[in-house]
Write a protein that holds these residues in place. Structure first.
Motif, mmCIF file in Angstrom:
data_model
loop_
_atom_site.group_PDB
_atom_site.id
_atom_site.type_symbol
_atom_site.label_atom_id
_atom_site.label_comp_id
_atom_site.label_asym_id
_atom_site.label_seq_id
_atom_site.Cartn_x
_atom_site.Cartn_y
_atom_site.Cartn_z
ATOM 1 N N ILE A 362 0.837 -1.206 0.000
ATOM 2 C CA ILE A 362 0.000 0.000 0.000
ATOM 3 C C ILE A 362 0.874 1.258 0.000
ATOM 4 C CG2 ILE A 362 -1.871 1.242 1.181
ATOM 5 C CD1 ILE A 362 -2.705 -1.474 -0.020
ATOM 6 N N ALA A 363 1.973 1.198 0.735
ATOM 7 C CA ALA A 363 2.886 2.352 0.774
ATOM 8 C C ALA A 363 3.402 2.647 -0.633
ATOM 9 C CB ALA A 363 4.049 2.080 1.726
ATOM 10 N N GLU A 364 3.720 1.591 -1.360
ATOM 11 C CA GLU A 364 4.234 1.779 -2.711
ATOM 12 C C GLU A 364 3.149 2.365 -3.624
ATOM 13 O OE1 GLU A 364 6.328 -1.658 -4.447
ATOM 14 O OE2 GLU A 364 5.735 -0.768 -6.377
ATOM 15 N N ALA A 365 1.941 1.863 -3.472
ATOM 16 C CA ALA A 365 0.835 2.383 -4.280
ATOM 17 C C ALA A 365 0.635 3.868 -4.013
ATOM 18 C CB ALA A 365 -0.448 1.610 -3.976
ATOM 19 N N ARG A 366 0.754 4.232 -2.748
ATOM 20 C CA ARG A 366 0.601 5.649 -2.387
ATOM 21 C C ARG A 366 1.710 6.497 -2.973
ATOM 22 N NH1 ARG A 366 -2.721 8.329 0.822
ATOM 23 N NH2 ARG A 366 -4.194 7.022 1.926
ATOM 24 N N GLU A 367 2.907 5.945 -2.938
ATOM 25 C CA GLU A 367 4.036 6.688 -3.477
ATOM 26 C C GLU A 367 3.819 6.950 -4.968
ATOM 27 O OE1 GLU A 367 8.463 5.426 -3.212
ATOM 28 O OE2 GLU A 367 7.719 5.957 -1.225
ATOM 29 N N THR A 368 3.393 5.933 -5.666
ATOM 30 C CA THR A 368 3.118 6.078 -7.099
ATOM 31 C C THR A 368 2.037 7.124 -7.326
ATOM 32 O OG1 THR A 368 3.591 3.733 -7.316
ATOM 33 C CG2 THR A 368 2.528 4.788 -9.199
ATOM 34 N N LYS A 369 0.991 7.035 -6.513
ATOM 35 C CA LYS A 369 -0.124 7.968 -6.654
ATOM 36 C C LYS A 369 0.345 9.407 -6.384
ATOM 37 C CE LYS A 369 -4.383 9.126 -4.343
ATOM 38 N NZ LYS A 369 -5.197 8.852 -3.158
ATOM 39 N N ASP A 370 1.137 9.584 -5.310
ATOM 40 C CA ASP A 370 1.630 10.922 -4.963
ATOM 41 C C ASP A 370 2.536 11.468 -6.060
ATOM 42 O OD1 ASP A 370 0.261 10.710 -2.651
ATOM 43 O OD2 ASP A 370 2.009 10.401 -1.346
ATOM 44 N N ARG A 371 3.368 10.577 -6.615
ATOM 45 C CA ARG A 371 4.287 11.005 -7.659
ATOM 46 C C ARG A 371 3.504 11.476 -8.882
ATOM 47 N NH1 ARG A 371 7.848 6.807 -7.466
ATOM 48 N NH2 ARG A 371 6.583 5.661 -8.942
ATOM 49 N N GLU A 372 2.509 10.700 -9.234
ATOM 50 C CA GLU A 372 1.692 11.062 -10.394
ATOM 51 C C GLU A 372 0.968 12.373 -10.158
ATOM 52 O OE1 GLU A 372 -0.650 7.612 -11.163
ATOM 53 O OE2 GLU A 372 1.041 6.624 -12.142
ATOM 54 N N LYS A 373 0.539 12.553 -8.907
ATOM 55 C CA LYS A 373 -0.178 13.774 -8.572
ATOM 56 C C LYS A 373 0.749 14.977 -8.711
ATOM 57 C CE LYS A 373 -2.719 15.120 -4.723
ATOM 58 N NZ LYS A 373 -3.113 14.704 -3.390
ATOM 59 N N THR A 374 2.005 14.814 -8.273
ATOM 60 C CA THR A 374 2.956 15.924 -8.379
ATOM 61 C C THR A 374 3.218 16.236 -9.843
ATOM 62 O OG1 THR A 374 3.964 14.990 -6.415
ATOM 63 C CG2 THR A 374 5.143 16.774 -7.480
ATOM 64 N N LEU A 375 3.418 15.179 -10.635
ATOM 65 C CA LEU A 375 3.651 15.380 -12.071
ATOM 66 C C LEU A 375 2.456 16.060 -12.725
ATOM 67 C CD1 LEU A 375 5.311 12.010 -13.155
ATOM 68 C CD2 LEU A 375 6.403 14.262 -13.003
#
Ligand code: GTP
Ligand code: MG
Length: 390
Positions: A362-375
């Protein structure tokens, strides 16, 4: 598609473009023209003040679906097991109206004097034990715990709100009788209403020579905050954080609010694995990552596997608001924890999970989601694709 712009947001939430640009400047320290893009979180934050929830209509990513499913499972509470929990109270109001000093009084300590520039820097949280008077004898009898959050201005509260994590049950709106109602007082009231939390008014600084309690009251009535003798149900308490006048009455008012207007709502299952919200996270040289978290459901225990936003780890140590090491923390308790692998953000939700592998996934999924959000900060959100719902 087109990004959200000042113009499209203005139409969606019914706020004049000029007013909106000013509000945006305050929020982001940037200048905006009518066609400037507005990032979604900021747009959502301002929309909340108008009681409007912005939603983006688009396909969810695989990560978002994974996180949603996990959160649904992790926050599933058995209504049979609910027990009373202390109310969580946020003190809000205009800058310098006395929020921190008031909290200090309540705790009988002195944080404001030690703060850099006397301005609140981070969210802090405390539990206090208030003794309630027996109406018959006038003696203090029942002990009633209350959890307080001190937020820098109203910002933390609104951000949490914009993300849907309502950690507050009662908002104490502090208004200095010297200044009366100010812009941030009005904002605080709007946010408390949007979040559907109960409001208690503290008219503060009544000791000051230039205090004008009557004028302040009238200004508050104009915001439709009405006491019961005027057909409303808002409690007004006159306080002086400096002399201590009215502090006990304020605590009584909070207990009354909890027992009368929030009866049946202040409940949690203390037996389940904990979940709640991160109030702040930071890094220290000695202890590594530290995080203040507020337990909302369940009991957090030393050794638990904690997933907090995009970070996780076993809880290595736990301290209560007095800095005392504790083994476990129940509902409505703020605690300082160590053991997370990285620094979480304020407002991050946290969950205790069974398996390290779940936490990692789940932490990894969140990281991906946050990264995409920043981009995608200013990513095209077609105007037709964002809807405003009252
Ligand atoms: P921010 O966190 O910066 O938004 O301010 P705050 O609302 O926490 O205000 P704070 O408690 O820092 O108080 C601001 C100033 O008002 C300080 O100088 C306090 O000593 C003073 N003050 C607070 N409460 C009272 C009061 O009841 N009476 C008087 N006379 N002064 C007060
Ligand atoms: Mg303060």
């Amino acid at each position: 598609g087109l990004p959200i712009t000042v113009r499209s947001l203005s139409e969606a939430i019914g706020m004049k473009t000029g007013e909106l640009a000013k509000r945006l400047l305050k929020e982001t320290n940037q200048l905006y023209g009518n066609n400037s893009p507005v990032d979604f979180d900021t747009a959502a934050l301002i929309a909340v003040e108008k009681n409007i929830e912005l939603v983006v209509k688009r396909q969810k990513t695989a990560e978002e679906i994974l996180i949603e499913e996990f959160e649904q499972m992790a926050t599933n509470v058995d209504p049979e097991k609910l027990r009373p929990r202390p109310p969580i109270v946020t003190i809000m109001g205009h800058v310098d109206h006395g929020k921190t000093t008031l909290l200090d009084r309540i705790r009988q300590s002195n944080v404001a004097a030690g703060e850099v520039g006397g301005i609140t820097q981070v969210i802090r949280a405390w539990s206090v034990m208030h003794k309630v008077k027996d109406p018959e004898t006038g003696e203090k009898v029942i002990e009633s715990p209350i959890t307080f959050l001190d937020t820098p201005g109203h910002e933390a509260f609104t951000k949490m709100r914009a993300r849907g994590a309502n950690v507050t049950d009662i908002a104490v709106i502090v208004v200095a009788a010297t200044d009366g109602v100010m812009p941030q007082t009005e904002e605080a009231v709007a946010h408390a209403r949007a979040a559907d939390v109960r409001i208690v008014v503290a008219i503060n600084k009544v000791d000051a020579p230039n205090a004008n309690v009557d004028r302040t009251r009238r200004q508050l009535y104009n915001l439709s905050l009405l006491p019961d003798n005027m057909g409303g149900d808002v409690q007004f308490v006159e306080t002086s954080a400096l002399t201590g006048q009215g502090i006990d009455d304020l605590l009584d008012a909070i207990v009354i609010e909890s027992e009368i207007n929030l009866a049946g709502e202040l409940l949690a299952d203390p037996a389940r694995p904990a979940f709640g919200t991160c109030l702040e996270g930071y890094m220290t040289a000695d202890e590594g990552v530290m995080a203040t978290v507020l337990v909302q459901q369940g009991t957090l225990k030393k050794g638990d596997i904690l997933l907090c936003g995009a970070n996780y780890g076993r809880v290595r140590s736990m301290q209560n608001d007095q800095g005392v090491n504790i083994e476990e923390a129940g509902p409505s308790t703020p605690v300082l924890v160590t053991g997370l692998g990285g620094v979480p953000n304020a407002d991050d939700p946290f969950y205790v999970v069974e398996e390290l592998t779940t936490a990692a996934k789940i932490a990894e999924a969140r990281e991906t989601k946050d990264r995409e959000k920043t981009l995608n900060r200013f990513a095209p959100v077609n105007v037709e694709n964002f809807a405003a719902t009252k």
